[in-house]
Motif scaffolding. Structure first.
Motif: not given
Length: 230
Positions: A121, A123-124, A152
């Motif tokens: 992930h 970009d996140e 996260t």
């Protein structure tokens, strides 16, 4: 030790027995008092005591010998995963070097789960580290964000075992972070780390991502207040 009558007898009994082991009221290798006496000390019924001991035996705190005295185990060697949760709940009584050992576990895990989060992930994760770059210079802000960041990252790694381990330390981790980020150099170094990670993830240089995290985790151990790590 203050043995108070409980509102929730089973929870009280488990918690009090664990604390009694941690503060050496019942040292490792010792034998507990007989069932009748121990139940009276705790202010609970004997069936409640038996159930508490059954649960704690399952977790590795005790060896229950029917017809003989219950023995206090070496929880570091015989304990199971729930022992970690018990230790976190009794932070005031944790053994020496517990924080050091916990930080070392994070230092061992974080490079892997961060690398995988960046892989799956990007970009996140870039956006996540941007939040860290923009934090106000406040202890609470850094402490809350650092917990949010690592949790996260474990989720984004797509290995749920990391998240389960992290969740077990929620309250203790947040308390440690409050102490750690009292240091202005720690906040400054963390902000620089967030910037580095933001840039490396954008570049998708996963080898450098892993190396940067490993370096930062070791620095966080070195920056721990007083280096007492207790």
């Amino acid at each position: 030790m203050n043995w108070e009558a409980p509102k929730r007898p089973l929870d009280h009994t488990e918690s009090t027995l664990v604390k009694a082991v941690l503060d050496d009221t019942f040292p490792i290798g010792s034998k507990l008092p007989g069932e009748r006496k121990l139940a009276e000390m705790l202010g609970v019924t004997r069936p409640t005591l038996r159930e508490a001991l059954r649960r704690l035996e399952r977790d590795g705190w005790f060896t229950v010998n029917h017809g003989k005295a219950t023995v206090v185990n070496d929880y570091w060697k015989d304990g199971r995963m729930n022992v970690l949760s018990n230790l976190v709940q009794h932070a005031e009584s944790v053994p020496p070097n517990f924080v050091a050992n916990l930080l070392q576990i994070r230092a061992d895990m974080a490079p892997s789960y961060t690398r995988e989060a960046a892989r799956h992930h990007p970009d996140e994760m870039t956006a996540l580290f941007q939040q860290g770059i923009n934090l106000p210079d406040a202890v609470d802000a850094f402490a809350e964000f650092d917990w949010h960041l690592h949790r996260t990252l474990t989720i984004a790694s797509e290995n749920p075992i990391y998240t389960l381990i992290m969740n077990g330390f929620t309250d203790f981790y947040e308390n440690m972070a409050q102490l750690y980020f009292l240091s202005e150099p720690a906040r400054r170094r963390s902000r620089a780390f967030y910037q580095t990670m933001h840039d490396l993830i954008q570049q998708q240089d996963l080898v450098k991502v892993e190396t940067a995290v490993r370096t930062m985790m070791q620095e966080s151990i070195d920056l721990w207040p007083g280096r007492g790590l207790t």
